[in-house]
Design an enzyme around this catalytic site. Structure first.
Site, PDB file in Angstrom:
ATOM      1  N   GLU A 126     -31.403  10.413  31.729  1.00  0.00           N
ATOM      2  CA  GLU A 126     -30.962   9.724  30.507  1.00  0.00           C
ATOM      3  C   GLU A 126     -31.839   8.534  30.130  1.00  0.00           C
ATOM      4  O   GLU A 126     -32.084   8.269  28.957  1.00  0.00           O
ATOM      5  CB  GLU A 126     -29.512   9.230  30.667  1.00  0.00           C
ATOM      6  CG  GLU A 126     -28.460  10.304  30.547  1.00  0.00           C
ATOM      7  CD  GLU A 126     -28.232  11.095  31.816  1.00  0.00           C
ATOM      8  OE1 GLU A 126     -29.024  10.951  32.778  1.00  0.00           O
ATOM      9  OE2 GLU A 126     -27.265  11.869  31.851  1.00  0.00           O
TER      10      GLU A 126
ATOM     11  N   ALA B 137     -26.934  17.293  28.211  1.00  0.00           N
ATOM     12  CA  ALA B 137     -26.172  17.260  26.963  1.00  0.00           C
ATOM     13  C   ALA B 137     -26.782  18.247  25.973  1.00  0.00           C
ATOM     14  O   ALA B 137     -27.891  18.730  26.164  1.00  0.00           O
ATOM     15  CB  ALA B 137     -26.217  15.851  26.402  1.00  0.00           C
TER      16      ALA B 137
END
Ligand code: NAD
Length: 699
Positions: A124, A62
């Site tokens: 993550e 991201a």
């Protein structure tokens, strides 16, 4: 310039992402991929699609600059669904790292070709969240639930070879990735799309028992963390539910994680670690000194471990001791450490010999004359340190950096006994020095900017996180440890049992309580320190009971008894009635009526003590940023990363409340140890946080 472009080669469309430095999934990339899929769907001349990346890597995750802001459409889960739903085959061409959202994009492609040097991963969990764009649903389908759990819970980088063995990658090539991906796409036109989401998992081998076993296997390493359990629930959903429902469950659990304070704390830590090397007055133009050879003085607990850090990165080390016997003992410990790694399969026998070949032992200072950096790790007394530095001043070459590993002593005073104080600083390693990530880099008043800059870079080179601290008693970490230990010890004399104090702080998330920690470090160390301080300079009430233990020979784990008792060959602390008797006697002597202290109160006092000292350190300019203090505490003292370090923890409570609490403690326990830090008062009254302070003072 657009970050996503399309080139048609015959009947194959190559969609290229170009969003330096790591092709992160910024809004423009998500929109670009989505538009490309729509356009190419409608283009009858195109029979298959390749998604590739410019630069050094495939999509590596991201865009961290978009963190904490409302996400603009299209959202990644929709983009990956669009890719997977394509009627024409889509091939991912992977080089560098396909991480997080990048891997989720790749998993939504129908085929994956990669360079053998590539790596994949879903990191993550390290930021307190979970892969929220289908990663937890598609990876188990293609790699199997066990491999998927391994990747998702560890967040580790998986090599291309391993990923191929899991079935995640179809083909590995040494070079010419694009040509191989185009060839794969041409071949795929015959086979059609092959959607990861349509793979059915044979759930029979992955029932409740499998997941219960997995949960047990990660319980210790994930204690206190919120996201890992949600990751497991996602993979359970992948096994039990059809894709659409699994994706819905993933979404719900993703939001649970994103809204949990732990994700903010872990993201704070992520950014904090990237800030530490930003030092006022130092930039990329500041000269650096070359460090090709290192000298270490003292081959005791610290010296050997410190030396290993340099040998591990190919820097030869000369180790100096006073006596041959001590030298041999020190080198023997180093060898044993490497051999232990070899026994675990982490090193080969030849590598052990290669590493040992980096060490030279000596008893003579003259052998240090060609060293670029010399680190002293001898006994912690000013007199001995001064003797050592006087010798170093005599033998070290011009421009050599002279460092002390002192835990508490005044580095300015040490520097002043040389004719080159500008070359002197503190390099404070943590025990075990070959393992612990933290390095406090102590900037003395006269330390030259190029010396500091060199050591900041060096920390990274030896894979440490180097935090710059100013000169004060205990620098950042040990200075804060002192009031923390005091409050823990006071709780004992006021009525708590040692094990109650330990359990309270362990449950808060510390790796061990302060009593167990004292026993491990040696209770006699604090005792000797206090003997040198004079009774007027510390809280005698907190420590007299501890001193009585030491006087009875209870020096800690090393002798089998300290605050706890230890069975032969067992490191498990056992509460000892004899210790309780001493504690009760000491309480009585002080006229204290012992009463139970709730765990929350113990934790609160210890945490407020840490925060207040941290605020003093920051206010005095001994740390550049509150977030540096958090990095010290998490990496050097095991403070739970999911609470973001003591200063972030204070922000999460609110500084007004923290300040009010400390003022209340000053009322209850007296002002001597509870004088609120002036900076804390100032920030609390202005309605600000430590994070605001860091933003406003960014150097
Ligand atoms: P240690 O007692 O294990 O080792 C000290 C070594 O220095 C001994 O082997 C001794 O023979 C040698 N030595 C003493 N005087 C010497 C001299 N004049 N020349 C050469 N060698 C000499 O001590 P340690 O725990 O390794 O601590 C060393 C330093 O590191 C101290 O300043 C200490 O405060 C600091 N430190 C210790 C820890 C820890 O956890 N042990 C952590 C951080 C920093």
């Amino acid at each position: 310039m657009s970050t996503v472009s399309t080139e048609i080669q015959g009947d194959i469309a190559v969609v290229t992402v170009n969003n330096p430095p790591v092709n992160a999934l910024s809004h423009s990339v998500r929109a670009g991929l989505s538009d490309a899929m729509k356009t190419l769907s409608a283009n009858d001349a195109v029979k298959a699609v390749v998604i590739a990346c410019e630069g050094r890597t495939f999509i590596a995750g991201a865009d961290i600059r978009e963190f904490g802001k409302p996400m603009q459409e299209p959202h990644l889960p929709d983009v990956v669904n669009e890719i997977e739903a394509m009627e024409k085959p889509v091939v991912a061409a992977i080089h560098g790292t396909a991480l997080g959202g990048g891997l989720e994009v790749a998993l939504s492609c129908h085929y994956r070709v990669a360079l053998t040097s590539a790596k994949i991963g879903l990191p993550e969990v390290k930021l307190g969240i979970l892969p929220g764009a289908g990663g937890t649903q598609r990876l188990p389908r293609i790699a199997g639930p066990a491999n998927a759990l391994d990747a998702i819970i560890s967040g580790r980088h998986v090599s291309a070879k391993e990923a191929k063995s899991w079935g995640v990658l179809d083909e590995l090539v040494e070079d010419d990735l694009l040509a191989a991906a185009i060839a794969c796409a041409k071949e795929a036109t015959k086979k059609g799309p092959r959607r990861t989401g349509e793979i059915e998992i044979d759930g029979s081998a992955f029932g409740d028992e499998f997941f219960a076993g997995f949960r047990k296997s990660i319980a210790r390493q994930t204690r206190g963390y919120f996201a890992p359990e949600r990751c497991v629930q996602c993979v359970e959903a992948a096994v039990k539910l059809p894709l659409a429902e699994g994706l819905k469950r993933e979404r719900e659990l993703f939001y649970e994680c994103a809204q949990n304070p732990q994700s903010r704390a872990l993201q704070h830590m992520f950014f904090a670690e990237r800030q530490v090397s930003r030092i006022p007055g130092i930039d990329k133009d500041t000269p650096r000194r070359a460090i090709k050879k290192v000298g270490i003085i003292g081959a005791g607990t610290m010296g050997g471990g410190i030396a290993m850090n340099f040998a591990n990165v190919g820097i030869p080390v000369t180790l100096l001791e006073v006596q041959q016997e001590a030298l041999e003992r020190g080198l023997g410990v180093v060898r044993k450490n490497y051999e232990r790694s070899a026994a675990k399969g982490k090193l080969t026998a030849e590598q052990v010999e290669g590493l040992m070949g980096q060490f030279t032992g000596t008893l003579s200072y003259d052998d240090l004359s060609d060293c670029d950096l010399i680190i002293e790790a001898v006994f912690e007394t000013m007199e001995i340190k001064k003797k050592v530095f006087t010798e170093l001043d005599r033998v070290a070459k011009d421009g050599a950096i002279l460092a002390s590993n002192t835990s508490y002593l005044d580095v300015n005073e040490i520097a002043a006994c040389t004719k080159r104080p500008e070359d002197v600083l503190g390099l404070h390693f943590f025990s075990p020095a070959n393992v612990m990530r933290l390095l406090e880099i102590v900037r003395a008043d006269k330390t030259a900017p190029d010396v500091l800059a060199t050591c900041v870079d060096l920390a990274k080179a030896i894979r440490k996180v180097g935090v710059v601290a100013g000169v004060c008693h205990g620098f950042i970490g040990n200075r804060m440890l002192s009031p923390y230990g005091r409050e823990a010890s006071l709780a004992v004399i006021e009525g708590a049992k040692p094990e109650e104090v330990d359990v309270a702080l362990f449950n808060f998330g510390m790796p061990m309580g302060p009593m167990t920690m004292s026993d491990m470090a040696g209770v006699d160390i604090g005792y000797l320190n206090r003997q040198g301080m004079g009774r007027e300079n510390y809280e005698t009430k907190a420590y007299d009971w501890v001193d009585r233990l030491v006087e009875q020979g209870r020096k800690g784990l090393k002798v089998g008894k300290g605050i706890y008792t230890y069975a032969e060959g067992d490191r498990t602390p056992q509460p000892d009635p004899a210790v309780m008797a001493i504690i009760e006697e000491e309480s009585a002597k002080l006229g204290i009526e012992r009463k139970a202290i709730p765990a929350e109160d113990i934790v609160e006092r210890c945490m407020m003590a840490l925060i207040n000292e941290g605020a003093k350190i920051l206010g005095e300019g001994k740390a550049y940023r509150a977030s540096d203090i958090d990095v010290v505490y998490v990496n050097g003292y095991g403070y739970p990363p999911y609470r973001g370090g003591p200063m972030h923890y204070a922000d999460s409570i609110g500084l007004e409340k923290v300040y009010a609490k400390i003022c209340a403690f000053a009322e209850t326990f007296g002002p001597r140890w509870w004088q609120p830090a002036p900076l804390l008062k100032e920030l609390a009254e202005a309605g600000k946080s430590f994070a605001d302070y860091d933003r406003e003072n960014a150097g």
